[in-house]
Design a protein around this motif. Structure first.
Motif, PDB file in Angstrom:
ATOM      1  N   ARG A  99      36.308  13.269 -14.552  1.00 26.93           N
ATOM      2  CA  ARG A  99      35.230  12.735 -13.839  1.00 26.93           C
ATOM      3  C   ARG A  99      34.793  11.526 -14.298  1.00 26.93           C
ATOM      4  N   ILE A 121      34.830  13.425  -3.712  1.00 33.57           N
ATOM      5  CA  ILE A 121      35.097  15.030  -3.676  1.00 33.57           C
ATOM      6  C   ILE A 121      35.852  15.374  -4.802  1.00 33.57           C
ATOM      7  N   VAL A 122      36.792  14.659  -5.385  1.00 36.76           N
ATOM      8  CA  VAL A 122      37.570  14.777  -6.472  1.00 36.76           C
ATOM      9  C   VAL A 122      36.831  15.365  -7.652  1.00 36.76           C
ATOM     10  N   ARG A 123      36.935  16.641  -8.427  1.00 37.30           N
ATOM     11  CA  ARG A 123      36.125  17.205  -9.301  1.00 37.30           C
ATOM     12  C   ARG A 123      34.637  17.168  -8.982  1.00 37.30           C
ATOM     13  N   ARG A 124      34.265  17.186  -7.631  1.00 39.35           N
ATOM     14  CA  ARG A 124      32.872  17.023  -7.196  1.00 39.35           C
ATOM     15  C   ARG A 124      32.233  15.734  -7.404  1.00 39.35           C
TER      16      ARG A 124
ATOM     17  N   PHE B 117      31.276  23.171   1.550  1.00 39.01           N
ATOM     18  CA  PHE B 117      32.281  22.101   1.518  1.00 39.01           C
ATOM     19  C   PHE B 117      32.135  21.355   3.036  1.00 39.01           C
ATOM     20  N   GLY B 120      28.735  20.125   3.751  1.00 37.94           N
ATOM     21  CA  GLY B 120      28.560  18.472   2.964  1.00 37.94           C
ATOM     22  C   GLY B 120      29.121  17.447   3.339  1.00 37.94           C
ATOM     23  N   LYS B 146      27.364  24.323  -5.639  1.00 36.76           N
ATOM     24  CA  LYS B 146      28.800  23.871  -5.725  1.00 36.76           C
ATOM     25  C   LYS B 146      29.576  24.366  -4.623  1.00 36.76           C
ATOM     26  N   THR B 147      30.309  23.668  -4.174  1.00 34.35           N
ATOM     27  CA  THR B 147      31.492  24.120  -3.147  1.00 34.35           C
ATOM     28  C   THR B 147      32.672  23.512  -3.252  1.00 34.35           C
ATOM     29  N   GLY B 148      33.528  24.047  -2.596  1.00 33.38           N
ATOM     30  CA  GLY B 148      34.810  23.336  -3.001  1.00 33.38           C
ATOM     31  C   GLY B 148      36.122  24.101  -2.438  1.00 33.38           C
ATOM     32  N   ASN B 156      39.222  24.959  -7.299  1.00 31.90           N
ATOM     33  CA  ASN B 156      38.050  24.092  -7.160  1.00 31.90           C
ATOM     34  C   ASN B 156      37.877  22.932  -7.745  1.00 31.90           C
ATOM     35  N   ILE B 158      38.459  20.158  -5.679  1.00 34.32           N
ATOM     36  CA  ILE B 158      37.967  19.269  -4.795  1.00 34.32           C
ATOM     37  C   ILE B 158      36.756  19.942  -4.067  1.00 34.32           C
ATOM     38  N   GLY B 159      35.748  19.046  -3.984  1.00 32.70           N
ATOM     39  CA  GLY B 159      34.416  19.713  -3.557  1.00 32.70           C
ATOM     40  C   GLY B 159      33.281  18.632  -3.443  1.00 32.70           C
ATOM     41  N   VAL B 160      32.137  19.258  -3.281  1.00 35.97           N
ATOM     42  CA  VAL B 160      30.918  18.486  -3.342  1.00 35.97           C
ATOM     43  C   VAL B 160      29.733  19.363  -3.808  1.00 35.97           C
ATOM     44  N   PHE B 161      28.771  18.707  -4.203  1.00 34.57           N
ATOM     45  CA  PHE B 161      27.367  19.429  -4.739  1.00 34.57           C
ATOM     46  C   PHE B 161      26.818  19.386  -3.367  1.00 34.57           C
ATOM     47  N   PHE B 238      23.778  18.494 -11.426  1.00 29.07           N
ATOM     48  CA  PHE B 238      25.084  17.923 -11.368  1.00 29.07           C
ATOM     49  C   PHE B 238      26.152  18.102 -12.453  1.00 29.07           C
ATOM     50  N   GLU B 239      25.716  18.900 -13.331  1.00 26.69           N
ATOM     51  CA  GLU B 239      26.599  19.638 -14.710  1.00 26.69           C
ATOM     52  C   GLU B 239      27.070  18.354 -15.530  1.00 26.69           C
TER      53      GLU B 239
END
Lengths: 371, 371
Positions: A99, A121-124, B117, B120, B146-148, B156, B158-161, B238-239
């Protein structure tokens, strides 16, 4: 070097700097390693840009101890596709970047939009560094965090807001741009004056030739454009209100681009924006919002720098006024059936008008159509 | 109805409510039209869920005057792909939905992740309403944004918050879940007690049978889980730090899922989490962090509800300890080579340990491997 100008984009936790100056591609390794120590990178670029700038960038990365993998994509708008997005995402994952590692977008608006979307979008969400190589990208698309790809149903309909950690705008690369492309990028510079900076527009009227020839005036024009955009973005990062001002000239402009089926030989984006800005001023005069002097002043400046300013300046035949209105109503800036336009009360006095009657637009298009 | 429990997720501008109660699918139209008047929708669901719940949802939408289009996808993890994402995105655009219109995710975690996702990234973020139909989705994946989708290189990745505007958890739909799936979802409920809510874990030890049989205790357990997750998410959306606590049991659990090649006949996600939580407690005892009593208490509860709690409970042969460690180090929660685990000082006293020596993990895996 001492020549760089730094523009700070004030977005709280997502704040970042834009560095503007000559030679920044070769110096990128040093700038990045001092600001983001220990990161690894994936460089995303295209077949037009790579031969000119990739070696210098990589040499600087190696000297600074920054590991990098490279993806070189075909140049052009078609690269803003799901297929290219998937290719870039997979390359980033194949490089096992984490990230905090960075995606580097080395190119114009297409590469910036695509690589920025992949970074988002990679690793959110990974770190992103924009290295815009066109004037348009330096003053517009690399600032503000909009990223995306195109759909068969329209341009830029798929994407995310993802702010970069750093923007490095190497002004020396602009010397190799074709004159037409430089002029098209200049339309977006003039736009910032017309939105809400009348003094900047007046400065451009006096100094545009030096902006075109390079040197300090060019750097200052780019920096002032970035500052202007950064101010608007900081007020409204996610485009719920004021950020729409940045679309000055774009509603008419997008419709004209669509009307020529995005044929860059006839009309490139910045040219569409130039004509769109002139039309937005002329339409504001028709709506009794601005004076004819303002519209004439805008038209005169666009003409002086060699930009098109009226529909008749587009080579070839255009669809009729009804068809142009249909392109406008299909634009994504249409909200719940009402037409949203950026109109103006004069140079540097633009505002968001959310309830423009389509009938008025149609009548205006008919009056100004070259036939 | 008066039966719904509302959990408020406090995320400032992105705050939203989770409604929990029986019959919410049929009442969704009324709930949505009163909260988000005038929106249009695209319902994303799968072939397993549609036959049971789609008609009731659509009838309620029609009664409330909410327009909807529908996408029905194949059920299962393979649907979390770029191809399915593109299909959903295109369907949303084909329906000409605007930013304020809503994507409705009607299904389990797969549909929630995929549709979330898509919501998003269409127009850089549309409204999203989660309607989770599995216990796991109600207490975990529909809360927190969390989406993806999956990559060939990992799940998981690839995704977005992207936070929903509203979550409607219909607890009556859980009556039709297979017992094994309900139990697997229950593992995540127990997890919230083990993270930082010892009183809730003690309550579950007393009341788990009523949670399984339905009624007020089930609603309360789901609501308390959502509150617990919402608290963690509000502290760290955002972890970047504390949100990692939600991964209690997941580092071991993901490795075991990978070790059986995601064969759901052998191990489903919640079961992996159950074994992973028991291992995390046992490993914490080995590291002299927790007392053996704590680990035994966790194991006893998992056994009581019928969940697997040790590697030997997985049918078939497992890869050896070295191979399991390799799956752990490939997990996305590995940062810059150091192993991050959620460890514990006792029931409800978990913490993020960022520098666990791989050698200790390997020794522990060897000691606990069924051979």
């Amino acid at each position: 070097m001492g020549k760089d100008v730094t523009v700070a984009v004030g977005l709280g936790e997502r704040a970042y700097d834009i560095l503007i100056g000559p030679g920044l591609i070769a110096r990128a390794g040093a700038e990045i390693s001092s600001r983001l120590p220990g990161i690894r990178t994936a460089i995303i670029t295209d077949e037009n840009v790579a031969p000119f700038h990739l070696e210098a960038l990589k040499a600087g990365f190696e000297a600074a101890g920054i590991a990098s993998s490279v993806v070189i994509l075909p140049a052009g708008e078609k690269t803003k596709s799901f297929a290219a997005l998937q290719e870039v995402v997979d390359a980033i994952l194949a490089a096992r970047l984490e990230r905090g590692d960075a995606v580097i977008a080395l190119g114009g608006g297409v590469i910036g939009d695509l690589a920025g979307f992949a970074a988002g979008i990679v690793r959110r969400g990974m770190s992103l560094i924009q290295m815009p190589t066109s004037l348009l990208a330096q003053v517009d698309s690399s600032v503000g965090g909009k990223t995306g790809i195109n759909s068969a149903r329209g341009k830029n309909l798929i994407g995310v807001f993802h702010q970069p950690k750093l923007v490095l705008a190497d002004t020396a690369v602009l010397d190799t741009l074709p004159a037409r492309e430089f002029r098209a990028g200049y339309a977006e510079i003039a736009k910032y004056g017309l939105i809400d900076q009348p003094d900047f527009f007046a400065w451009l009227e006096k100094n545009w030739q030096e902006v075109f020839s390079g040197g300090a005036a060019r750097i200052e024009a780019i920096a002032q454009s970035c500052r202007a955009k950064a101010d608007v973005v900081a007020r409204d990062e996610f485009e719920t209100s004021d950020r729409a001002l940045l679309n000055l000239g774009h509603t008419f402009g997008h419709a004209l681009e669509a009307a020529v089926a995005y044929d860059g030989a006839r009309l490139v984006h910045g040219e569409g924006v130039a004509i769109g800005m002139a039309l937005a001023h002329r339409f504001s005069v028709r709506m009794n919002l601005a004076s004819p002097d303002d519209a004439e002043r805008v038209e005169a400046h666009l003409k002086a720098v060699g930009l098109p300013w009226r529909m008749a300046d587009i080579p070839g035949k255009l669809p009729d006024a009804d068809a142009l209105l249909a392109f406008i109503t299909q634009d994504k800036k249409v909200s719940r059936g009402a037409l949203t336009f950026i109109l103006t009360q004069g140079v540097g006095q633009s505002f968001v008008a959310r309830d423009v009657p389509p009938s008025q637009v149609l009548a205006f298009l008919k009056e100004n159509h070259p036939g």
